[in-house]
Design a protein around this motif. Structure first.
Motif, PDB file in Angstrom:
ATOM      1  N   GLN A  11      28.623  38.896  41.357  1.00  0.00           N
ATOM      2  CA  GLN A  11      29.627  38.510  40.383  1.00  0.00           C
ATOM      3  C   GLN A  11      30.594  39.666  40.173  1.00  0.00           C
ATOM      4  N   LEU A  12      31.607  39.443  39.332  1.00  0.00           N
ATOM      5  CA  LEU A  12      32.653  40.440  39.118  1.00  0.00           C
ATOM      6  C   LEU A  12      32.190  41.487  38.112  1.00  0.00           C
ATOM      7  N   ASP A  13      32.206  42.742  38.536  1.00  0.00           N
ATOM      8  CA  ASP A  13      31.832  43.844  37.651  1.00  0.00           C
ATOM      9  C   ASP A  13      33.013  44.752  37.329  1.00  0.00           C
ATOM     10  N   THR A  14      33.839  45.029  38.323  1.00  0.00           N
ATOM     11  CA  THR A  14      34.970  45.941  38.143  1.00  0.00           C
ATOM     12  C   THR A  14      36.192  45.361  38.836  1.00  0.00           C
ATOM     13  N   GLY A  15      37.304  46.048  38.717  1.00  0.00           N
ATOM     14  CA  GLY A  15      38.504  45.619  39.411  1.00  0.00           C
ATOM     15  C   GLY A  15      38.337  45.744  40.912  1.00  0.00           C
ATOM     16  N   GLY A  16      39.152  45.009  41.649  1.00  0.00           N
ATOM     17  CA  GLY A  16      39.099  45.078  43.102  1.00  0.00           C
ATOM     18  C   GLY A  16      38.826  43.732  43.727  1.00  0.00           C
ATOM     19  N   PRO A  17      38.944  43.647  45.064  1.00  0.00           N
ATOM     20  CA  PRO A  17      38.762  42.366  45.753  1.00  0.00           C
ATOM     21  C   PRO A  17      37.314  41.918  45.764  1.00  0.00           C
ATOM     22  N   VAL A  18      37.118  40.627  45.842  1.00  0.00           N
ATOM     23  CA  VAL A  18      35.779  40.030  45.850  1.00  0.00           C
ATOM     24  C   VAL A  18      35.719  38.993  46.952  1.00  0.00           C
ATOM     25  N   ILE A  19      34.493  38.679  47.379  1.00  0.00           N
ATOM     26  CA  ILE A  19      34.271  37.685  48.424  1.00  0.00           C
ATOM     27  C   ILE A  19      32.827  37.205  48.323  1.00  0.00           C
ATOM     28  N   PRO A  20      32.550  35.931  48.565  1.00  0.00           N
ATOM     29  CA  PRO A  20      31.155  35.487  48.600  1.00  0.00           C
ATOM     30  C   PRO A  20      30.377  36.205  49.689  1.00  0.00           C
ATOM     31  N   ARG A  21      29.134  36.566  49.379  1.00  0.00           N
ATOM     32  CA  ARG A  21      28.300  37.311  50.320  1.00  0.00           C
ATOM     33  C   ARG A  21      26.930  36.644  50.448  1.00  0.00           C
ATOM     34  N   PRO A  22      26.268  36.861  51.557  1.00  0.00           N
ATOM     35  CA  PRO A  22      24.925  36.281  51.718  1.00  0.00           C
ATOM     36  C   PRO A  22      23.898  37.000  50.848  1.00  0.00           C
ATOM     37  N   GLY A  23      22.784  36.315  50.625  1.00  0.00           N
ATOM     38  CA  GLY A  23      21.669  36.937  49.930  1.00  0.00           C
ATOM     39  C   GLY A  23      21.792  36.978  48.425  1.00  0.00           C
ATOM     40  N   GLY A  24      22.615  36.131  47.847  1.00  0.00           N
ATOM     41  CA  GLY A  24      22.771  36.123  46.396  1.00  0.00           C
ATOM     42  C   GLY A  24      21.698  35.286  45.721  1.00  0.00           C
ATOM     43  N   ALA A  35      28.296  30.345  38.811  1.00  0.00           N
ATOM     44  CA  ALA A  35      29.284  31.416  38.670  1.00  0.00           C
ATOM     45  C   ALA A  35      29.749  31.757  40.080  1.00  0.00           C
ATOM     46  N   SER A  36      30.805  32.548  40.186  1.00  0.00           N
ATOM     47  CA  SER A  36      31.288  32.958  41.505  1.00  0.00           C
ATOM     48  C   SER A  36      31.372  34.469  41.585  1.00  0.00           C
ATOM     49  N   CYS A  37      31.780  34.952  42.740  1.00  0.00           N
ATOM     50  CA  CYS A  37      31.970  36.387  42.925  1.00  0.00           C
ATOM     51  C   CYS A  37      33.105  36.916  42.057  1.00  0.00           C
ATOM     52  N   ALA A  38      33.948  36.032  41.524  1.00  0.00           N
ATOM     53  CA  ALA A  38      35.059  36.435  40.671  1.00  0.00           C
ATOM     54  C   ALA A  38      34.797  36.178  39.198  1.00  0.00           C
ATOM     55  N   THR A  39      33.599  35.726  38.855  1.00  0.00           N
ATOM     56  CA  THR A  39      33.234  35.474  37.462  1.00  0.00           C
ATOM     57  C   THR A  39      32.726  36.765  36.828  1.00  0.00           C
ATOM     58  N   PRO A  40      33.318  37.235  35.734  1.00  0.00           N
ATOM     59  CA  PRO A  40      32.799  38.445  35.095  1.00  0.00           C
ATOM     60  C   PRO A  40      31.313  38.301  34.760  1.00  0.00           C
ATOM     61  N   ARG A  41      30.554  39.299  35.123  1.00  0.00           N
ATOM     62  CA  ARG A  41      29.113  39.236  34.919  1.00  0.00           C
ATOM     63  C   ARG A  41      28.786  39.069  33.433  1.00  0.00           C
ATOM     64  N   GLY A  42      27.869  38.137  33.149  1.00  0.00           N
ATOM     65  CA  GLY A  42      27.496  37.855  31.780  1.00  0.00           C
ATOM     66  C   GLY A  42      28.298  36.736  31.153  1.00  0.00           C
ATOM     67  N   HIS A  43      29.301  36.235  31.864  1.00  0.00           N
ATOM     68  CA  HIS A  43      30.142  35.174  31.302  1.00  0.00           C
ATOM     69  C   HIS A  43      29.464  33.807  31.370  1.00  0.00           C
ATOM     70  N   SER A  44      28.656  33.570  32.386  1.00  0.00           N
ATOM     71  CA  SER A  44      28.118  32.237  32.623  1.00  0.00           C
ATOM     72  C   SER A  44      26.685  32.115  32.134  1.00  0.00           C
ATOM     73  N   ARG A  45      26.166  30.893  32.234  1.00  0.00           N
ATOM     74  CA  ARG A  45      24.794  30.557  31.825  1.00  0.00           C
ATOM     75  C   ARG A  45      24.493  29.181  32.397  1.00  0.00           C
ATOM     76  N   ALA A  46      23.234  28.763  32.327  1.00  0.00           N
ATOM     77  CA  ALA A  46      22.850  27.483  32.938  1.00  0.00           C
ATOM     78  C   ALA A  46      23.608  26.314  32.326  1.00  0.00           C
ATOM     79  N   SER A  47      23.917  26.389  31.042  1.00  0.00           N
ATOM     80  CA  SER A  47      24.584  25.277  30.368  1.00  0.00           C
ATOM     81  C   SER A  47      26.098  25.271  30.588  1.00  0.00           C
ATOM     82  N   TYR A  48      26.633  26.297  31.204  1.00  0.00           N
ATOM     83  CA  TYR A  48      28.086  26.444  31.381  1.00  0.00           C
ATOM     84  C   TYR A  48      28.645  25.282  32.185  1.00  0.00           C
ATOM     85  N   ARG A  49      29.779  24.738  31.744  1.00  0.00           N
ATOM     86  CA  ARG A  49      30.400  23.598  32.403  1.00  0.00           C
ATOM     87  C   ARG A  49      31.803  23.972  32.879  1.00  0.00           C
ATOM     88  N   ASN A  50      31.901  24.426  34.117  1.00  0.00           N
ATOM     89  CA  ASN A  50      33.216  24.612  34.714  1.00  0.00           C
ATOM     90  C   ASN A  50      33.693  23.251  35.208  1.00  0.00           C
TER      91      ASN A  50
END
Length: 410
Positions: free
Chosen positions: A319-332, A376-391
């Motif tokens: 997930q997103l922790d700091t500024g900079g580019p992000v991309i989905p990665r294996p092993g999540g 959540a995605s690789c661009a979601t700030p860490r701690g923003h989501s949860r199981a009940s979250y409805r995007n």
């Protein structure tokens, strides 16, 4: 009680400052021209995201709950309202990229003005107003993800294929076979519990009935999607919903967004080779549904996915922790890398009530024509989501980091 309230205000102030700082960090590499890119009407320029999130705090917190506050510029209220009808007229959404003024520097100055006022006001704000600040933090985190995905869409339109920043080389990761996990059967509860922050659309918590089913242990990978393409599935109408097939034909869709025919993909780090082991991303609900049918499976319902994820830690994963580019990665993990389409329409839960005032327009008015995504995605700030979250997004949307986790009847 006053001491506890002051302590909570201090903790919230720290989170607010960190959230506001992250937005500036994400925009730091951008030129004035970069920050004004609007690739299509549903996307917004990075400068607009920085401004609108500031508008939110100025409008709903400082204007109404800090009597001595004076707006930075009265004209900005019209320019940076998004969709709040109760707040009056606004600049047309498809024309946000035409706002060359105020400059990016002026927007930053406005942010500093609002941040200073918030810091002064917070120690004296009542609990109900602090809840608005909590909402504003989560609102800004949503826009941080949108800033990155909208920017990616904008940069992808440039034939020079500019990079937002550097991405590390893909890790060597073997693709394991797809395995299945048993889902719960019978009565289960979904939705956010009372207490703690959640968006209004996540409540109330309620009972659902789960029939026998299984859920895939991991999302679908780029390698598996390549097999879907090689099998001619984008030209096989029997795999597609009627609306999906019409969309494929009209838009001439042949692969996920940003894929090129030479085995490369455009990313925030520029063009690079597709990582076969990484979760497939930038696919629509229509594509996810067609793939599931081709694979002899289906998409999970929102209830199945939420119950499956209820024991997972939403802080883990890519997930997103700091500024900079992000991309989905294996092993999540369960959360991170890609938002996962479900088979469920975005509709109100039994007993849902829209909040009073303009903030009641935040979610409820969009409960039509949208599909639910979970995780959540690789661009979601860490701690923003949860199981009940409805995007939620329309079924043809795919400029977000959207992927798929399969389910099947047991």
């Amino acid at each position: 009680m006053a001491t506890r309230s002051h302590s909570l205000s201090g903790q919230l102030a720290d989170r607010l400052a960190a959230t506001r700082r992250l937005s500036l960090d994400l925009a730091a590499p951008l030129s004035e021209a970069d920050a004004n890119l609007q690739p299509f009407p549903d996307a917004s320029p990075a400068k607009w995201h920085l401004a609108h999130t500031t508008w939110f705090f100025e409008t709903f917190v400082l204007r109404d709950h800090a009597p001595r506050y004076r707006p930075f510029d009265e004209r900005f209220h019209f320019l940076f309202n998004s969709y709040y009808e109760a707040e009056g007229d606004r600049h047309a959404r498809p024309k946000r990229g035409l706002l060359s003024r105020p400059s990016l520097a002026e927007v930053r100055d406005w942010r500093a003005h609002v941040d200073e006022a918030l810091a002064k006001a917070m120690p004296n704000l009542p609990a109900a107003t602090l809840e608005l600040i909590e909402l504003g933090i989560n609102h800004e985190q949503q826009h941080q993800e949108l800033l990155l995905t909208d920017l990616l869409a904008g940069l992808a339109e440039n034939p020079l294929e500019p990079a937002y920043g550097e991405l590390s080389a893909p890790a060597c990761f073997a693709i394991g076979p797809l395995t299945w996990l048993p889902g719960r059967e019978g009565v289960a509860k979904i939705g956010a519990v009372d207490g703690g922050f959640a968006f209004d659309c996540e409540r109330p918590k309620h009972d659902v009935i789960l029939t026998p089913h299984q859920i895939a242990a991991r999302p679908v990978t780029n390698c598996e999607w390549s097999e879907f393409i090689a099998g001619g599935c984008y030209s096989n109408p029997s795999l597609w919903l009627s609306d999906g097939w019409a969309w494929v034909q009209q838009e001439k869709i042949t692969a996920p967004l940003y894929w090129h025919g030479d085995g490369t993909i455009f990313t925030l780090g520029g063009r690079r080779e597709i990582d076969g082991a990484a979760p497939v991303s930038h696919i629509s609900f229509y594509e996810a549904d067609a793939f599931a049918r081709w694979a002899g499976a289906r998409l999970p319902t929102e209830a199945e996915w939420e119950d499956f994820a209820s024991g997972a830690d939403p802080w883990l994963g890519h997930q997103l922790d700091t500024g900079g580019p992000v991309i989905p990665r294996p092993g999540g993990g369960v959360f991170g890398d890609v938002w996962q389409w479900t088979a469920s329409a975005y509709l109100p839960y039994p007993g849902f009530r829209i909040a009073e005032g303009a903030v009641g327009e935040y979610n409820g008015k969009f409960m039509s024509g949208q599909m639910v995504l979970k995780g959540a995605s690789c661009a979601t700030p860490r701690g923003h989501s949860r199981a009940s979250y409805r995007n939620f997004f329309p079924p043809a949307a795919r400029w977000q980091f959207t992927g798929v986790r399969l389910a099947r009847d047991a």
